[in-house]
Write a protein that holds these residues in place. Structure first.
Motif, mmCIF file in Angstrom:
data_model
loop_
_atom_site.group_PDB
_atom_site.id
_atom_site.type_symbol
_atom_site.label_atom_id
_atom_site.label_comp_id
_atom_site.label_asym_id
_atom_site.label_seq_id
_atom_site.Cartn_x
_atom_site.Cartn_y
_atom_site.Cartn_z
ATOM 1 N N ILE A 250 -39.040 12.598 -13.909
ATOM 2 C CA ILE A 250 -37.673 12.783 -14.421
ATOM 3 C C ILE A 250 -36.724 12.011 -13.520
ATOM 4 N N ARG A 251 -36.013 11.056 -14.122
ATOM 5 C CA ARG A 251 -34.996 10.268 -13.419
ATOM 6 C C ARG A 251 -33.636 10.748 -13.931
ATOM 7 N N THR A 252 -32.771 11.185 -13.031
ATOM 8 C CA THR A 252 -31.477 11.746 -13.412
ATOM 9 C C THR A 252 -30.350 10.797 -13.022
ATOM 10 N N TYR A 253 -29.480 10.530 -13.983
ATOM 11 C CA TYR A 253 -28.301 9.687 -13.795
ATOM 12 C C TYR A 253 -27.061 10.543 -14.028
ATOM 13 N N ASP A 254 -25.877 9.954 -13.828
ATOM 14 C CA ASP A 254 -24.635 10.698 -14.049
ATOM 15 C C ASP A 254 -24.516 11.223 -15.474
ATOM 16 N N ASN A 255 -24.832 10.390 -16.468
ATOM 17 C CA ASN A 255 -24.622 10.753 -17.873
ATOM 18 C C ASN A 255 -25.889 10.836 -18.691
ATOM 19 N N SER A 256 -27.050 10.734 -18.051
ATOM 20 C CA SER A 256 -28.284 10.735 -18.829
ATOM 21 C C SER A 256 -29.478 11.126 -17.969
ATOM 22 N N GLN A 257 -30.589 11.261 -18.646
ATOM 23 C CA GLN A 257 -31.838 11.617 -17.983
ATOM 24 C C GLN A 257 -32.970 10.879 -18.678
ATOM 25 N N MET B 59 -41.648 5.501 -27.672
ATOM 26 C CA MET B 59 -40.427 5.742 -26.921
ATOM 27 C C MET B 59 -39.415 6.399 -27.848
ATOM 28 N N GLU B 60 -38.625 7.299 -27.280
ATOM 29 C CA GLU B 60 -37.524 7.923 -28.017
ATOM 30 C C GLU B 60 -36.270 7.793 -27.171
ATOM 31 N N ILE B 61 -35.180 7.403 -27.810
ATOM 32 C CA ILE B 61 -33.893 7.295 -27.127
ATOM 33 C C ILE B 61 -32.887 8.106 -27.925
ATOM 34 N N TYR B 62 -32.222 9.040 -27.260
ATOM 35 C CA TYR B 62 -31.240 9.894 -27.916
ATOM 36 C C TYR B 62 -29.854 9.548 -27.407
ATOM 37 N N GLY B 63 -28.919 9.374 -28.342
ATOM 38 C CA GLY B 63 -27.541 9.088 -27.995
ATOM 39 C C GLY B 63 -26.624 10.156 -28.552
ATOM 40 N N LEU B 64 -25.343 9.891 -28.523
ATOM 41 C CA LEU B 64 -24.358 10.869 -28.993
ATOM 42 C C LEU B 64 -24.321 10.996 -30.508
ATOM 43 N N LYS B 65 -24.692 9.929 -31.233
ATOM 44 C CA LYS B 65 -24.584 9.949 -32.691
ATOM 45 C C LYS B 65 -25.914 9.774 -33.408
ATOM 46 N N GLY B 66 -27.004 9.608 -32.662
ATOM 47 C CA GLY B 66 -28.282 9.402 -33.316
ATOM 48 C C GLY B 66 -29.392 9.169 -32.324
ATOM 49 N N ILE C 273 -29.280 8.266 -37.754
ATOM 50 C CA ILE C 273 -27.870 8.509 -37.475
ATOM 51 C C ILE C 273 -27.547 9.909 -37.984
ATOM 52 N N ALA C 274 -26.992 10.737 -37.107
ATOM 53 C CA ALA C 274 -26.730 12.137 -37.446
ATOM 54 C C ALA C 274 -25.654 12.273 -38.513
ATOM 55 N N LYS C 275 -25.878 13.230 -39.420
ATOM 56 C CA LYS C 275 -24.888 13.666 -40.413
ATOM 57 C C LYS C 275 -24.801 15.177 -40.259
ATOM 58 N N GLY C 276 -24.051 15.621 -39.275
ATOM 59 C CA GLY C 276 -24.040 17.039 -38.954
ATOM 60 C C GLY C 276 -25.263 17.378 -38.115
ATOM 61 N N TYR C 277 -25.549 18.665 -37.985
ATOM 62 C CA TYR C 277 -26.632 19.086 -37.104
ATOM 63 C C TYR C 277 -28.016 18.900 -37.718
ATOM 64 N N ASP C 278 -28.177 19.231 -38.994
ATOM 65 C CA ASP C 278 -29.498 19.224 -39.631
ATOM 66 C C ASP C 278 -29.790 18.012 -40.507
ATOM 67 N N GLN C 279 -28.837 17.158 -40.721
ATOM 68 C CA GLN C 279 -29.026 16.023 -41.624
ATOM 69 C C GLN C 279 -28.910 14.702 -40.853
ATOM 70 N N TYR C 280 -29.534 13.674 -41.403
ATOM 71 C CA TYR C 280 -29.435 12.366 -40.790
ATOM 72 C C TYR C 280 -29.772 11.301 -41.833
#
Length: 135
Positions: A60-67, A83-90, A104-111
């Motif tokens: 586990i590598r920890t940064y200011d805004n991510s891990q 590989m999986e990359i998670y961002g603020l919108k998708g 790309i997220a469309k609310g919590y359960d949809q994309y």
């Protein structure tokens, strides 16, 4: 190649072997920024194949805004280069060197999902994630 399985000659086994790829990619994605902490746990799950060394590591590598969470394993049931990359919108998923998904997220359960199958690149450039990112 025997040195790889010798704890004295190698000193890190799977964490040295497969544990380098994730940190390299993490450093690249973070534009060279160093993490402020690194934690690793190693274990041995298959002593019959790797009697002297660990065969699993979670880093586990920890940064200011991510891990970044890296799994370095010698005990997969099949080849695994995902590989999986998670961002603020998708999220972006690289299932292997050619199969990719972007959600790309469309609310919590949809994309909305875009699926791509990328062409095989020459061996010196065959990381599909680099192609997906236009690098």
């Amino acid at each position: 190649m025997a040195w790889l399985f010798d704890p004295i000659q190698n000193g890190g086994e799977v964490i040295i072997d497969f544990g380098c790829y994730g940190p390299n990619l993490s450093t690249w994605f973070m534009d060279g920024k160093k993490p402020f902490s690194v934690t690793a746990v190693t274990q041995q799950f298959q002593p019959e194949f790797n009697p002297k060394v660990e065969d699993e590591a979670t880093i586990i590598r920890t940064y200011d805004n991510s891990q970044t969470v890296i799994q370095a394993l010698w005990n997969w049931p099949m080849g695994c280069k995902d590989m999986e990359i998670y961002g603020l919108k998708g999220a972006a998923y690289s299932d292997n060197s050619q199969d990719h998904r972007i959600r790309i997220a469309k609310g919590y359960d949809q994309y909305h999902e875009k699926v791509e199958k990328l062409p095989q690149l020459p061996s010196s450039y065959n990381s599909g994630f680099l192609s997906m990112l236009g690098k």
